[in-house]
Motif scaffolding. Sequence first.
Motif, PDB file in Angstrom:
ATOM      1  N   THR A  90     -28.801  85.433 -11.284  1.00  0.00           N
ATOM      2  CA  THR A  90     -29.430  85.334 -12.598  1.00  0.00           C
ATOM      3  C   THR A  90     -30.263  84.065 -12.670  1.00  0.00           C
ATOM      4  O   THR A  90     -29.724  82.962 -12.576  1.00  0.00           O
ATOM      5  CB  THR A  90     -28.362  85.332 -13.712  1.00  0.00           C
ATOM      6  N   LYS A  91     -31.589  84.229 -12.803  1.00  0.00           N
ATOM      7  CA  LYS A  91     -32.476  83.065 -12.900  1.00  0.00           C
ATOM      8  C   LYS A  91     -32.240  82.355 -14.227  1.00  0.00           C
ATOM      9  O   LYS A  91     -31.968  82.994 -15.245  1.00  0.00           O
ATOM     10  CB  LYS A  91     -33.939  83.500 -12.808  1.00  0.00           C
ATOM     11  N   ARG A  92     -32.357  81.040 -14.185  1.00  0.00           N
ATOM     12  CA  ARG A  92     -32.191  80.222 -15.381  1.00  0.00           C
ATOM     13  C   ARG A  92     -33.536  79.627 -15.761  1.00  0.00           C
ATOM     14  O   ARG A  92     -34.315  79.231 -14.889  1.00  0.00           O
ATOM     15  CB  ARG A  92     -31.181  79.104 -15.101  1.00  0.00           C
ATOM     16  N   ALA A  93     -33.795  79.565 -17.047  1.00  0.00           N
ATOM     17  CA  ALA A  93     -35.074  79.043 -17.539  1.00  0.00           C
ATOM     18  C   ALA A  93     -35.329  77.646 -16.991  1.00  0.00           C
ATOM     19  O   ALA A  93     -34.451  76.778 -17.032  1.00  0.00           O
ATOM     20  CB  ALA A  93     -35.074  79.017 -19.061  1.00  0.00           C
ATOM     21  N   GLY A  94     -36.517  77.446 -16.431  1.00  0.00           N
ATOM     22  CA  GLY A  94     -36.919  76.137 -15.928  1.00  0.00           C
ATOM     23  C   GLY A  94     -36.296  75.732 -14.610  1.00  0.00           C
ATOM     24  O   GLY A  94     -36.546  74.630 -14.124  1.00  0.00           O
ATOM     25  N   GLU A  95     -35.526  76.602 -14.018  1.00  0.00           N
ATOM     26  CA  GLU A  95     -34.846  76.273 -12.762  1.00  0.00           C
ATOM     27  C   GLU A  95     -35.819  76.346 -11.587  1.00  0.00           C
ATOM     28  O   GLU A  95     -36.511  77.352 -11.416  1.00  0.00           O
ATOM     29  CB  GLU A  95     -33.693  77.254 -12.539  1.00  0.00           C
ATOM     30  N   PRO A  96     -35.860  75.304 -10.758  1.00  0.00           N
ATOM     31  CA  PRO A  96     -36.723  75.358  -9.570  1.00  0.00           C
ATOM     32  C   PRO A  96     -36.243  76.443  -8.588  1.00  0.00           C
ATOM     33  O   PRO A  96     -35.034  76.675  -8.472  1.00  0.00           O
ATOM     34  CB  PRO A  96     -36.574  73.970  -8.939  1.00  0.00           C
ATOM     35  N   PRO A  97     -37.170  77.095  -7.907  1.00  0.00           N
ATOM     36  CA  PRO A  97     -36.785  78.130  -6.942  1.00  0.00           C
ATOM     37  C   PRO A  97     -35.795  77.629  -5.890  1.00  0.00           C
ATOM     38  O   PRO A  97     -34.927  78.372  -5.453  1.00  0.00           O
ATOM     39  CB  PRO A  97     -38.110  78.544  -6.297  1.00  0.00           C
ATOM     40  N   GLU A  98     -35.916  76.360  -5.501  1.00  0.00           N
ATOM     41  CA  GLU A  98     -35.018  75.809  -4.479  1.00  0.00           C
ATOM     42  C   GLU A  98     -33.572  75.784  -4.975  1.00  0.00           C
ATOM     43  O   GLU A  98     -32.646  76.084  -4.220  1.00  0.00           O
ATOM     44  CB  GLU A  98     -35.455  74.386  -4.087  1.00  0.00           C
ATOM     45  N   ALA A  99     -33.377  75.442  -6.251  1.00  0.00           N
ATOM     46  CA  ALA A  99     -32.023  75.410  -6.826  1.00  0.00           C
ATOM     47  C   ALA A  99     -31.466  76.832  -6.954  1.00  0.00           C
ATOM     48  O   ALA A  99     -30.281  77.083  -6.692  1.00  0.00           O
ATOM     49  CB  ALA A  99     -32.034  74.715  -8.176  1.00  0.00           C
ATOM     50  N   TYR A 100     -32.329  77.744  -7.354  1.00  0.00           N
ATOM     51  CA  TYR A 100     -31.932  79.151  -7.473  1.00  0.00           C
ATOM     52  C   TYR A 100     -31.497  79.686  -6.107  1.00  0.00           C
ATOM     53  O   TYR A 100     -30.418  80.285  -5.973  1.00  0.00           O
ATOM     54  CB  TYR A 100     -33.116  79.935  -8.042  1.00  0.00           C
ATOM     55  N   ALA A 101     -32.295  79.440  -5.087  1.00  0.00           N
ATOM     56  CA  ALA A 101     -31.961  79.897  -3.736  1.00  0.00           C
ATOM     57  C   ALA A 101     -30.664  79.252  -3.246  1.00  0.00           C
ATOM     58  O   ALA A 101     -29.826  79.928  -2.636  1.00  0.00           O
ATOM     59  CB  ALA A 101     -33.111  79.590  -2.776  1.00  0.00           C
ATOM     60  N   ALA A 102     -30.483  77.970  -3.521  1.00  0.00           N
ATOM     61  CA  ALA A 102     -29.260  77.273  -3.083  1.00  0.00           C
ATOM     62  C   ALA A 102     -28.026  77.904  -3.720  1.00  0.00           C
ATOM     63  O   ALA A 102     -26.986  78.062  -3.059  1.00  0.00           O
ATOM     64  CB  ALA A 102     -29.353  75.788  -3.427  1.00  0.00           C
ATOM     65  N   ARG A 103     -28.114  78.268  -4.997  1.00  0.00           N
ATOM     66  CA  ARG A 103     -26.968  78.891  -5.670  1.00  0.00           C
ATOM     67  C   ARG A 103     -26.655  80.248  -5.043  1.00  0.00           C
ATOM     68  O   ARG A 103     -25.486  80.590  -4.827  1.00  0.00           O
ATOM     69  CB  ARG A 103     -27.254  79.033  -7.166  1.00  0.00           C
ATOM     70  N   ILE A 104     -27.685  81.025  -4.740  1.00  0.00           N
ATOM     71  CA  ILE A 104     -27.474  82.330  -4.102  1.00  0.00           C
ATOM     72  C   ILE A 104     -26.794  82.136  -2.748  1.00  0.00           C
ATOM     73  O   ILE A 104     -25.811  82.813  -2.430  1.00  0.00           O
ATOM     74  CB  ILE A 104     -28.811  83.086  -3.954  1.00  0.00           C
ATOM     75  N   LEU A 105     -27.309  81.199  -1.954  1.00  0.00           N
ATOM     76  CA  LEU A 105     -26.750  80.955  -0.619  1.00  0.00           C
ATOM     77  C   LEU A 105     -25.318  80.430  -0.680  1.00  0.00           C
ATOM     78  O   LEU A 105     -24.534  80.658   0.244  1.00  0.00           O
ATOM     79  CB  LEU A 105     -27.638  79.985   0.157  1.00  0.00           C
ATOM     80  N   ALA A 106     -24.960  79.761  -1.762  1.00  0.00           N
ATOM     81  CA  ALA A 106     -23.616  79.186  -1.894  1.00  0.00           C
ATOM     82  C   ALA A 106     -22.597  80.178  -2.447  1.00  0.00           C
ATOM     83  O   ALA A 106     -21.403  79.874  -2.486  1.00  0.00           O
ATOM     84  CB  ALA A 106     -23.675  77.955  -2.801  1.00  0.00           C
ATOM     85  N   THR A 107     -23.054  81.358  -2.864  1.00  0.00           N
ATOM     86  CA  THR A 107     -22.162  82.340  -3.484  1.00  0.00           C
ATOM     87  C   THR A 107     -21.916  83.492  -2.524  1.00  0.00           C
ATOM     88  O   THR A 107     -22.845  84.255  -2.230  1.00  0.00           O
ATOM     89  CB  THR A 107     -22.771  82.865  -4.804  1.00  0.00           C
ATOM     90  N   PRO A 108     -20.700  83.641  -2.035  1.00  0.00           N
ATOM     91  CA  PRO A 108     -20.408  84.737  -1.100  1.00  0.00           C
ATOM     92  C   PRO A 108     -20.801  86.103  -1.669  1.00  0.00           C
ATOM     93  O   PRO A 108     -20.434  86.451  -2.787  1.00  0.00           O
ATOM     94  CB  PRO A 108     -18.886  84.642  -0.903  1.00  0.00           C
TER      95      PRO A 108
END
Length: 153
Positions: A90-108
């Motif tokens: 789930t994308k968050r308003a104003g979130e940089p793509p790098e942070a979004y990708a990091a969260r996806i990669l950190a979630t099994p």
Amino acid sequence: MTETPRTTLTLAQIEATARAAHAGQTDKAGRPYAEHLQAVAEGVRARDGDEGQIAAAWLHDAVEDDALSPQWLREAPLSSRTKAIVLAVTKRAGEPPEAYAARILATPGALLVKEADLAHNADPARLAVLDETTRTRLTEKYARMRALLGLVG
């Protein structure tokens, strides 16, 4: 600690919930939004995703699109893993793509769901019906996210 509900929703119930939540919504090409959800769920299944990932695929845009509330997700009879995957993609308003990708990669389990989502979003047949400016912008956006997630090739 989050408790796993005693009885979780079946995939058929999750699909019905997602379809109802997105009823009346269309994608950028004007197609019923449920077609995208179904394609992502099928993409997860084709990539040997498990039931929790398929469930997350059906729900992957529900909170982001305000089709279902964060409270609904917290209280829904779903596994904590499925909920975590939905929140990760789930994308968050104003979130940089790098942070979004990091969260996806950190979630099994989340990477497979996002991979199926990106594959459908970037489908040339789907993009072909969009105007050139939108098609170019989205193609670049999806390629960048694939690269951030290590999905190049």
